[in-house]
Design an enzyme around this catalytic site. Structure first.
Site, mmCIF file in Angstrom:
data_model
loop_
_atom_site.group_PDB
_atom_site.id
_atom_site.type_symbol
_atom_site.label_atom_id
_atom_site.label_comp_id
_atom_site.label_asym_id
_atom_site.label_seq_id
_atom_site.Cartn_x
_atom_site.Cartn_y
_atom_site.Cartn_z
ATOM 1 N N LYS A 33 -112.112 8.878 -45.268
ATOM 2 C CA LYS A 33 -111.418 7.636 -45.638
ATOM 3 C C LYS A 33 -112.177 6.393 -45.166
ATOM 4 O O LYS A 33 -112.308 5.427 -45.921
ATOM 5 C CB LYS A 33 -110.028 7.699 -45.014
ATOM 6 C CG LYS A 33 -109.112 6.562 -45.299
ATOM 7 C CD LYS A 33 -107.700 6.947 -44.910
ATOM 8 C CE LYS A 33 -107.588 7.512 -43.507
ATOM 9 N NZ LYS A 33 -107.599 6.495 -42.448
ATOM 10 N N ARG A 65 -98.406 4.722 -41.970
ATOM 11 C CA ARG A 65 -98.562 6.130 -41.629
ATOM 12 C C ARG A 65 -97.242 6.873 -41.679
ATOM 13 O O ARG A 65 -97.204 8.072 -41.437
ATOM 14 C CB ARG A 65 -99.124 6.234 -40.219
ATOM 15 C CG ARG A 65 -100.578 6.734 -40.208
ATOM 16 C CD ARG A 65 -101.065 6.603 -38.824
ATOM 17 N NE ARG A 65 -102.153 7.420 -38.427
ATOM 18 C CZ ARG A 65 -103.401 6.986 -38.313
ATOM 19 N NH1 ARG A 65 -103.740 5.783 -38.704
ATOM 20 N NH2 ARG A 65 -104.329 7.778 -37.813
ATOM 21 N N ARG A 80 -117.513 15.202 -36.368
ATOM 22 C CA ARG A 80 -117.916 13.807 -36.606
ATOM 23 C C ARG A 80 -118.465 13.139 -35.347
ATOM 24 O O ARG A 80 -118.002 13.385 -34.243
ATOM 25 C CB ARG A 80 -116.697 13.110 -37.210
ATOM 26 C CG ARG A 80 -116.200 11.866 -36.691
ATOM 27 C CD ARG A 80 -115.153 11.331 -37.629
ATOM 28 N NE ARG A 80 -113.854 11.221 -36.959
ATOM 29 C CZ ARG A 80 -112.743 10.864 -37.580
ATOM 30 N NH1 ARG A 80 -112.737 10.655 -38.875
ATOM 31 N NH2 ARG A 80 -111.623 10.749 -36.914
ATOM 32 N N ARG A 127 -115.386 10.677 -30.353
ATOM 33 C CA ARG A 127 -114.109 10.076 -29.962
ATOM 34 C C ARG A 127 -113.342 11.128 -29.178
ATOM 35 O O ARG A 127 -113.251 12.272 -29.603
ATOM 36 C CB ARG A 127 -113.324 9.726 -31.225
ATOM 37 C CG ARG A 127 -113.380 8.279 -31.581
ATOM 38 C CD ARG A 127 -112.804 8.053 -32.934
ATOM 39 N NE ARG A 127 -111.395 8.425 -33.044
ATOM 40 C CZ ARG A 127 -110.680 8.234 -34.135
ATOM 41 N NH1 ARG A 127 -111.218 7.687 -35.196
ATOM 42 N NH2 ARG A 127 -109.421 8.582 -34.185
ATOM 43 N N ARG A 184 -101.867 14.775 -35.184
ATOM 44 C CA ARG A 184 -102.184 13.739 -36.184
ATOM 45 C C ARG A 184 -101.984 14.298 -37.578
ATOM 46 O O ARG A 184 -101.457 13.625 -38.469
ATOM 47 C CB ARG A 184 -103.620 13.232 -35.991
ATOM 48 C CG ARG A 184 -103.706 12.100 -34.981
ATOM 49 C CD ARG A 184 -104.980 12.134 -34.187
ATOM 50 N NE ARG A 184 -106.134 11.710 -34.954
ATOM 51 C CZ ARG A 184 -107.394 11.882 -34.536
ATOM 52 N NH1 ARG A 184 -107.641 12.479 -33.394
ATOM 53 N NH2 ARG A 184 -108.391 11.464 -35.254
HETATM 54 P P1 AMP Z 1 -107.267 6.457 -36.507
HETATM 55 O O1 AMP Z 1 -108.510 5.790 -36.049
HETATM 56 O O2 AMP Z 1 -106.758 5.913 -37.820
HETATM 57 O O3 AMP Z 1 -107.376 7.958 -36.516
HETATM 58 O O4 AMP Z 1 -106.131 6.099 -35.441
HETATM 59 C C1 AMP Z 1 -106.240 6.516 -34.100
HETATM 60 C C2 AMP Z 1 -104.877 6.468 -33.428
HETATM 61 O O5 AMP Z 1 -104.382 5.122 -33.429
HETATM 62 C C3 AMP Z 1 -103.784 7.288 -34.093
HETATM 63 O O6 AMP Z 1 -103.842 8.663 -33.756
HETATM 64 C C4 AMP Z 1 -102.536 6.592 -33.551
HETATM 65 O O7 AMP Z 1 -102.288 6.945 -32.200
HETATM 66 C C5 AMP Z 1 -102.960 5.131 -33.568
HETATM 67 N N1 AMP Z 1 -102.615 4.524 -34.877
HETATM 68 C C6 AMP Z 1 -103.479 4.132 -35.850
HETATM 69 N N2 AMP Z 1 -102.812 3.654 -36.913
HETATM 70 C C7 AMP Z 1 -101.497 3.753 -36.613
HETATM 71 C C8 AMP Z 1 -100.301 3.451 -37.313
HETATM 72 N N3 AMP Z 1 -100.317 2.956 -38.554
HETATM 73 N N4 AMP Z 1 -99.114 3.682 -36.683
HETATM 74 C C9 AMP Z 1 -99.072 4.164 -35.435
HETATM 75 N N5 AMP Z 1 -100.155 4.515 -34.732
HETATM 76 C C10 AMP Z 1 -101.365 4.308 -35.307
#
Ligand code: AMP
Length: 227
Positions: free
Chosen positions: A13, A88, A127, A166, A178
């Site tokens: 994405k 989300r 990754r 990460r 997730r």
């Molecule tokens: P990502 O980089 O998109 O995988 O996001 C990493 C983490 O940030 C997620 O696992 C959540 O803990 C938090 N996070 C990101 N976007 C959201 C969202 N829209 N709502 C709540 N938590 C979020």
């Protein structure tokens, strides 16, 4: 041009989002990146978000929703935005739709990258993040985007930058959580996708569904053909 992009963690994405951002020259808003920057800078928001993120849980809506709505109101978003990582869940989808209506903003495209859970999981674990640009694709499990090597060390295949992992990418339990959130069709991210898919039937909003299984280049081609 206002665009939402959906896809499970590991679907590519972020990479596809970067090519959309380039095509339209709009702001690329990534909720996860905003949280990680806040953690790096030691802000109060970052401190609140960190434990949830490390566990793979969602940061609560009362923190996340205002943060994103506020971000979309900033000047660099005036000519359009690509939103990635938000909404989300169903509550965030409804809050976004309501806020857009209130602000008189429209949504032009919703993109969904479809990928099965097992493939998404192995892509996450392979990754590697480039220190210069987190949209440079590097994955130890995907031949087409294997990192380069310099002095016996793995480096970014695009720019030779340093690579890191990460912490939440190597934790199978956190990845599982997730994905539980993403693939939940009742209240999770797939419910948010469905919310916008239904809206696309009513409004002048185009819904683009992509098969995320092929390589980066093929998915980009499918995407560009749809935009
Ligand atoms: P990502 O980089 O998109 O995988 O996001 C990493 C983490 O940030 C997620 O696992 C959540 O803990 C938090 N996070 C990101 N976007 C959201 C969202 N829209 N709502 C709540 N938590 C979020």
């Amino acid at each position: 041009m206002n665009i939402l992009i959906f896809g499970p963690n590991g679907s590519g994405k972020g990479t596809q989002g970067a090519s959309v951002q380039k095509k339209f020259n709009i702001a690329h808003i990534e909720s996860g990146v905003i949280f990680r920057e806040n953690i790096k800078n030691g802000t109060e928001l970052g401190m609140k978000a960190k434990d949830y993120m490390d566990r793979g849980d969602l940061v609560p809506d009362d923190i996340t929703i205002p943060m994103i709505l506020n971000r979309l109101g900033q000047i660099d978003c005036a000519d359009g935005w690509l939103l990635d990582g938000f909404p989300r869940n169903l509550e965030q989808a409804a809050a976004l739709n309501q806020a857009l209506g209130k602000a008189g903003m429209s949504l032009d495209f919703v993109i969904e990258i479809v990928l099965d859970r097992e493939t998404a999981k192995s892509r996450i674990m392979g990754r590697r993040l480039c220190s210069n640009d987190n949209n440079h694709p590097n994955n130890i499990f995907i031949d087409a985007i294997k990192p380069g090597a310099k002095d016996g060390k793995m480096v970014c295949r695009v720019c030779g930058g340093e690579l890191s992992v990460r912490s939440d990418d190597q934790d199978e339990e956190a990845i599982g959580k997730r994905h539980d959130i993403y693939y939940n069709p009742v209240s999770g991210t797939l419910a948010a996708v469905d919310y916008f898919k239904k809206l696309a039937g009513k409004k002048s909003l185009k819904f683009i569904e992509l098969d995320g299984a092929p390589g980066v280049k093929e998915v980009t081609e499918q995407l560009m053909a749809g935009l």
